[in-house]
Design an enzyme around this catalytic site. Sequence first.
Site, short mmCIF file in Angstrom:
data_model
loop_
_atom_site.label_atom_id
_atom_site.label_comp_id
_atom_site.label_asym_id
_atom_site.label_seq_id
_atom_site.Cartn_x
_atom_site.Cartn_y
_atom_site.Cartn_z
N ASN A 183 -1.52 5.28 3.27
CA ASN A 183 -1.84 6.27 1.82
C ASN A 183 -3.02 6.88 1.96
OD1 ASN A 183 -2.03 6.82 -0.88
ND2 ASN A 183 -2.06 4.53 -1.69
N GLY A 215 -0.96 -5.68 -2.78
CA GLY A 215 0.27 -6.44 -2.64
C GLY A 215 0.04 -7.18 -1.44
N SER A 275 -5.77 5.43 -0.58
CA SER A 275 -5.48 3.96 -0.90
C SER A 275 -6.73 3.21 -1.38
CB SER A 275 -5.40 3.41 0.61
OG SER A 275 -4.80 2.03 0.60
N SER A 276 -6.29 2.32 -2.58
CA SER A 276 -7.48 1.73 -3.29
C SER A 276 -7.87 0.55 -2.35
CB SER A 276 -6.86 1.26 -4.60
OG SER A 276 -5.97 1.95 -5.09
N THR A 302 -1.45 2.33 -8.40
CA THR A 302 -2.33 3.26 -8.96
C THR A 302 -2.09 3.96 -9.71
OG1 THR A 302 -4.05 2.53 -7.15
CG2 THR A 302 -4.97 4.18 -8.67
N SER A 307 0.80 -1.21 -0.05
CA SER A 307 -0.12 0.16 0.07
C SER A 307 0.83 1.41 -0.02
CB SER A 307 -0.94 0.01 1.26
OG SER A 307 -1.57 1.05 1.24
N GLY A 308 0.54 2.19 -0.96
CA GLY A 308 1.20 3.47 -0.89
C GLY A 308 2.58 3.33 -1.97
N GLU A 344 0.30 -8.48 2.40
CA GLU A 344 0.11 -7.74 3.57
C GLU A 344 0.65 -8.70 4.82
OE1 GLU A 344 -3.70 -5.92 3.64
OE2 GLU A 344 -3.16 -4.53 2.29
P1 ATP Z 1 -2.79 1.22 -2.43
O1 ATP Z 1 -2.22 -0.29 -2.15
O2 ATP Z 1 -2.98 1.81 -0.87
O3 ATP Z 1 -3.92 1.58 -3.30
P2 ATP Z 1 -0.69 2.34 -4.49
O4 ATP Z 1 0.30 1.18 -4.51
O5 ATP Z 1 -2.03 2.07 -5.14
O6 ATP Z 1 -1.47 2.00 -2.78
P3 ATP Z 1 -0.83 5.13 -5.15
O7 ATP Z 1 -2.00 5.60 -4.84
O8 ATP Z 1 -0.43 4.70 -6.74
O9 ATP Z 1 -0.34 3.80 -4.13
O10 ATP Z 1 0.42 5.97 -4.81
C1 ATP Z 1 0.61 6.66 -3.47
C2 ATP Z 1 1.00 8.07 -3.58
O11 ATP Z 1 2.32 8.16 -4.01
C3 ATP Z 1 0.30 8.96 -4.76
O12 ATP Z 1 -1.10 9.55 -4.30
C4 ATP Z 1 1.12 9.81 -5.31
O13 ATP Z 1 0.98 11.05 -4.30
C5 ATP Z 1 2.67 9.31 -4.87
N1 ATP Z 1 3.01 8.75 -6.14
C6 ATP Z 1 3.00 7.32 -6.49
N2 ATP Z 1 3.61 7.06 -7.80
C7 ATP Z 1 4.07 8.51 -8.01
C8 ATP Z 1 4.63 9.03 -9.17
N3 ATP Z 1 5.05 8.09 -10.10
N4 ATP Z 1 5.02 10.44 -9.30
C9 ATP Z 1 4.66 11.15 -8.25
N5 ATP Z 1 4.07 10.64 -7.30
C10 ATP Z 1 3.68 9.54 -7.25
MG MG Z 2 -3.96 2.01 -5.21
#
Ligand code: ATP
Ligand code: MG
Length: 761
Positions: free
Chosen positions: A225, A452, A228-229, A184, A179-180, A454
């Site tokens: 996050n 991913g 977070s999705s 996404t 997460s984070g 956990e």
């Molecule tokens: P979760 O499992 O909780 O959904 P995730 O892996 O989907 O987490 P994201 O929501 O994609 O995580 O990313 C978390 C934050 O990190 C985003 O809101 C953004 O602020 C930052 N981030 C991620 N990737 C990038 C990137 N390529 N460039 C800039 N910021 C990024």
């Molecule tokens: Mg996500």
Amino acid sequence: VMKIWIPCPHLCPWYQHFTGSAGGLTPVPMLQKKKLQSWFQLSNGDWELGKILSTTGTESVISPPDGKVLKVKTESLVPANPDILDGVDDLMQLSYLNEPSVLYNLQYRYNRDMIYTKAGPVLVAINPFKEVPLYGNNYIEAYKNKSMESPHVYAITDTAIREMIRDEVNQSIIISGESGAGKTETAKIAMQYLAALGGGSGIEYEILKTNPILEAFGNAKTLRNDNSSRFGKLIEIHFSETGKISGAKIQTFLLEKSRVVQCMEGERSYHIFYQLCAGASPKLREKISLKIASEYKYLRQSNCYTITGVNDAERFRVVTEALDIVHVSKEDQESVFAMLAAVLWLGNVSFSVVDNENHVEPLADEGLTTVAKLIGCNVGELKLALSTRKMRVGNDTIVQKLSLSQAIDTRDALAKSIYSCLFDWLVEQVNKSLAVGKRRTGRSISILDIYGFESFERNSFEQFCINYANERLQQHFNRHLFKLEQEEYIQDGIDWTKVDFDDNQDCLNLFEKKPLGLLSLLDEESTFPNGTDLTFANKLKQHLNSNSCFRGERGKAFSVSHYAGEVTYDTTGFLEKNRDLLHMDSIQLLSSCSCHLPQIFASNMLAQSEKPVVGPLYKAGGADSQKLSVATKFKGQLFQLMQRLENTTPHFIRCIKPNNLQSPGSYEQGLVLQQLRCCGVLEVVRISRSGFPTRMSHQKFARRYGFLLLENVAYSQDPLSISVAILHQFDILPEMYQVGYTKLFFRTGQIGVLEDTRNHT
Ligand code: ATP
Ligand code: MG
């Protein structure tokens, strides 16, 4: 100072020179004069590079950059790569593929905003937590016309498109990470690249607009996050003959619906609730009797209403605009908002004791009346549904009154159920809008953004499902990598049996075996009226103790050895969450009310219903079963997903979170290392290590090292013979290399030895 590796005794015969014992290599005098560098581990587990000052057998004196001098065990030193390999864009180019070298290389790049690195076939993406100048039309163009080749999501997406067209095989981009970590965002970057190919009818634009919608309804602020999705997502993007986007289809997995009624301090429920409360127009507010967020108990309990840097009202505008674009009518949108308001008001329904047996009834206050108004039933019906339960005994129907906790559960189940049906309905609407026209070619690229692995302090049913899914995906990953490796070995006539890999099949068996596997036993226990989390835990211990991946723990707990590490699960709530019942009374209520709900529920209704029988009886199988357990449904979805993925050429992206602060510029080695392990990047390294990861053509090898030969055979023979002569002269152990038809294959680190000799001759 020149940097050099301290050879590792297990991998490298050259080590003997270092320790003074006899060996096969020609000693290289320069090495004694120059200060060598090597990795050594600090007490906090971090790795640091240090100069070797001296070595006496088992002990070495080493000097890290801060000028101190330390004594360390020689065998604990891990070889460092030469400077010229600093920041290589594929980890496989490293001569030494050990953990500190991998960590260092990623960090080196990360510090320079090069957040993408290849690990063989895998793309590693490290979350920058800030804007990095790597995206947009100029970059997209550069990757399209191949003027840019450094690792990037664009590059991997471009490869997917090319391979789809060239091989006429569907492709998948599988994104994972904790997460984070940036899954996404990465998925959106890939979609951006695909959308740039265009579609013609504006369909690519619609596809991009599904993101704000799904994020509003399926994402929430968590401690890990801010966005977070709380569901898994597969989006399949279809292409026409001409390589343009022709449509898309979204599938979602396992929405965390408990968040609607309960969330932790400092977290939030789904974004859409706050967006609605902040952004609804006065007219809409009045129509759906909406108040501000802090008026609602469901939103109040976690004591967190806003997210730094996020304007919920503005986001609401973006979401409604996106809903317009995917053709959800204004009327339907209003019904959706009314249902959201109903969920919020349901949380405000409270109960009072009405008899001396502690039975309760809802208070006829604003909460109750507003819910009734919003869902279109009368207050009396709603009151009954929230305070009684009809049950059939034989041919009679009896009415049971509910206790406070039963009534609260009933109320919350209703709220969760309305929300999750709303979510599914929305996905359905989006899919209708994106539906592929008649000209479908069947070619597609799927992007998977899924939670991913956990492992928390306390792990419950959700982690159990998520980790099971990851176990499946990991197997897919391993098998694909093995296959790639195998193909290359076989092509070059290499003895494949010298490479052995283990699989995670044992762990998957632990989950899936019938009738004695985790999932079967869970379903079985869920059907027993008297089954409890404890009886479930005991059954597991009774039947599964012989499986090497299982360990019974004290009380209601058990542990599973996952590929990414051992996780202890607490079975509290497992049965309840797996049954996921909505009582008949609630279902009847929802199907009879005069709002949009009956339509929204039409498809979900049957799937959710419970047989009206005595007690909380539940049927998982058999002819009269009406509802699948959550775990079984998830397993079914997962199998279907795997089947779909198996028919595609996969591309893997592993997202890494460099720190837990969600802030730029900080790189915590331990945290990164643990993720590299969990998401299989070190697995790639391990696979390569157990094989022969370094490859060099005979020509290149002969050209580069031929001059080292003592006898002048270099000019008289073919490259293959020269290669073999070099290997012999330097006494490279036979198990350290294989001679292929066209190339030499080396174990990790071997080239480093020759390279060094070459540089010092
Ligand atoms: P979760 O499992 O909780 O959904 P995730 O892996 O989907 O987490 P994201 O929501 O994609 O995580 O990313 C978390 C934050 O990190 C985003 O809101 C953004 O602020 C930052 N981030 C991620 N990737 C990038 C990137 N390529 N460039 C800039 N910021 C990024
Ligand atoms: Mg996500």
